[in-house]
Design an enzyme around this catalytic site. Structure first.
Site, PDB file in Angstrom:
ATOM      1  CB  SER A 263      12.511   4.883  44.934  1.00  0.00           C
ATOM      2  OG  SER A 263      11.254   4.526  44.395  1.00  0.00           O
ATOM      3  CB  CYS A 264       7.868   6.788  46.335  1.00  0.00           C
ATOM      4  SG  CYS A 264       8.060   6.389  44.603  1.00  0.00           S
ATOM      5  CG  PHE A 265       5.965   6.251  51.028  1.00  0.00           C
ATOM      6  CD1 PHE A 265       5.284   6.691  49.907  1.00  0.00           C
ATOM      7  CD2 PHE A 265       5.406   5.222  51.766  1.00  0.00           C
ATOM      8  CE1 PHE A 265       4.087   6.117  49.526  1.00  0.00           C
ATOM      9  CE2 PHE A 265       4.206   4.640  51.390  1.00  0.00           C
ATOM     10  CZ  PHE A 265       3.553   5.084  50.272  1.00  0.00           C
ATOM     11  CE  LYS A 267      12.949  11.563  44.252  1.00  0.00           C
ATOM     12  NZ  LYS A 267      11.790  11.227  43.480  1.00  0.00           N
ATOM     13  CG  ASP A 268       7.698  11.394  46.529  1.00  0.00           C
ATOM     14  OD1 ASP A 268       8.781  11.723  46.005  1.00  0.00           O
ATOM     15  OD2 ASP A 268       6.886  10.628  45.993  1.00  0.00           O
TER      16      ASP A 268
END
Ligand code: UDX
Length: 426
Positions: A263-265, A267-268
């Site tokens: 959910s992070c890399f 998207k960020d």
């Protein structure tokens, strides 16, 4: 301290459990009735090591869940905002939930006398904290920092290890221009032995993005090296070990394979590219990080295509659906991209994951879902290892072709490798 937490997702629930263990009294707020009920019944709404035990220990004495946001804010001194910041493919992140939470807080503050402390944990682009303060000031008619306070306190928890990471933080970043809330947060976290870095709002917001972008860059870098090594017949794992021994590089986040998900890399990195482009700067490295990562799951298909003229009708076992081990999260999982490609090639898929099958069933209801990893293997002629669950090292693969996308049989387990084994980058 009496603390309310808005958003009972990965970050909010783990934060609640961690703070309760530190002795604080937590009200966890979510709009999802089912989630609230589960938490109040001491059931962890997500699969996360150690979380269930902490909920059993602290619900209902120190953790209560509710859908009543206003009462939660009124009855607590400090509120964490841990709501989602979903993004579109092109990288634009949605702040509706963050702004909605600010609005609710502001409305509640209209009638609250005591000074309230608000802490933003959701990952947001630089400038958002200041926008939030403006919303609260406009609606509540109160002034920052005199009547309410605000800080940005990013989280660095890894899914699957989030409870451990909460108690073992490398540093605590607190971004604010109000010294009072910085002291409050230091008091809240006083039993966590970690250095505190005090910054302004934008620096704290940017640290979170830069942290994730750097780790993602390390992974895409080693995957690029891995793709070259594979062509040259070199084991990338040995190369990664060799460079990781240099203290300037370090051994972590140098595992090559099918690329990063979660959910992070993804998207960020895309949000940072989007924001940079908006300012008129075209980020070359970040774009390349993304490009390498998008292509990496296809390396599995390329290996298969090299060995078989056609995959149509071939029985292929997919072991592992989550984006990494120890989680049931399949967001941006490379396994899903590989499944899509194999469906296009008309392969017959037998899939298994110890905890992450349910969300995949919704996306691909017609695949063959096996009861066990061994059942999936027994029904297939080719096996793909796509999540590094340790149980996959203990199976009987016979002489079936096994393609490992996650280096499950790493240095200490090389002797356990199946007979007909091939790694993506080794
Ligand atoms: C990440 C950050 O680590 C965390 O600090 C942040 O708060 C949220 O994002 P998470 O997404 O839970 O955490 O998982 P992480 O363990 O960082 O792995 C991310 C992805 O990179 C996974 O798909 C993983 O398999 C992959 N990865 C990781 C590699 O391919 N190689 C590596 O060497 C490390």
């Amino acid at each position: 301290m009496k603390v309310s937490i808005i958003g009972a997702g990965y970050v909010g629930v783990v934060l609640a459990a961690g703070l309760a263990e530190l002795g604080h009294e937590i009200t966890l707020v979510d709009i999802d009735n089912k989630k609230v009920e589960m938490i109040n019944n001491k059931e962890a709404p997500i699969y996360e090591k150690g979380l269930q035990e902490l909920l059993e220990k602290h619900v209902p004495t120190q953790i209560k869940a509710t859908t009543d946001l206003k009462t939660a804010i009124s009855n607590t001194e400090l509120t964490f905002v841990c709501v989602g910041t979903p993004s579109r493919k092109e990288g634009l992140i949605h702040l509706e939930q963050v702004k909605g939470a600010c609005l609710e807080i502001a409305i509640t503050l209209l009638r609250k006398q005591a000074k309230h402390y608000m802490v933003l944990k959701s990952t947001v682009l630089p400038g958002t904290s200041e926008e939030c303060i403006k919303i609260i000031e406009d609606v509540s008619r109160k002034k920052f920092p005199k009547d309410f306070s605000f800080a940005m306190n990013p989280e660095f928890l890894r899914e699957g290890n989030a409870v451990h990471d909460f108690f073992n933080q490398d540093r605590i970043v607190i971004g604010s221009s109000d010294a009072e809330i910085v002291e409050k947060l230091k008091e809240l976290y006083q039993d966590i032995k970690a250095p505190v870095l005090e910054t302004n709002f934008k620096e704290a917001e940017m640290i979170k993005y830069t942290n994730n972008a750097f780790l993602a860059t390390k992974i895409s870098f080693i995957n690029e090296i891995g793709n070259i090594c594979k062509k040259l017949g070199i084991d990338t794992n040995v190369v990664a070990k060799g460079i990781g021994m240099d203290w300037r590089i370090g051994p972590h986040f140098l595992r090559s394979g099918i690329g990063f998900g979660g959910s992070c890399f993804p998207k960020d990195v895309s949000a940072l590219i989007f924001r940079a482009t908006e300012t008129g700067y075209s980020p070359k490295i970040l774009r390349a990080v993304f490009e390498v990562n998008e292509a990496q799951p296809k390396k599995v298909i390329e290996l298969l295509d090299k060995k078989h003229n056609s995959l149509a009708g071939k029985n292929i076992a997919i072991l592992g659906l989550a984006f990494k081990a120890d989680t049931d999260d399949v967001r941006e999982s490379p396994a899903l991209q590989i499944i899509k490609e194999l469906i296009l090639e008309q392969a017959n898929l037998h899939v298994y994951d110890p905890v992450a099958e349910e969300p995949v069933k919704k996306l691909f209801p017609t695949l063959n879902y096996a009861e066990s990893a061994q059942e999936a293997i027994d029904n297939a002629e080719i096996v793909l290892l796509l999540t590094e669950w340790q149980e996959f090292t203990q199976l009987n693969y016979g002489d079936k072709l096994v393609i490992d996308g996650k280096n499950i049989f790493d240095s200490e387990r090389v002797h356990l490798r199946p007979k007909n084994y091939e790694g993506v980058c080794w």
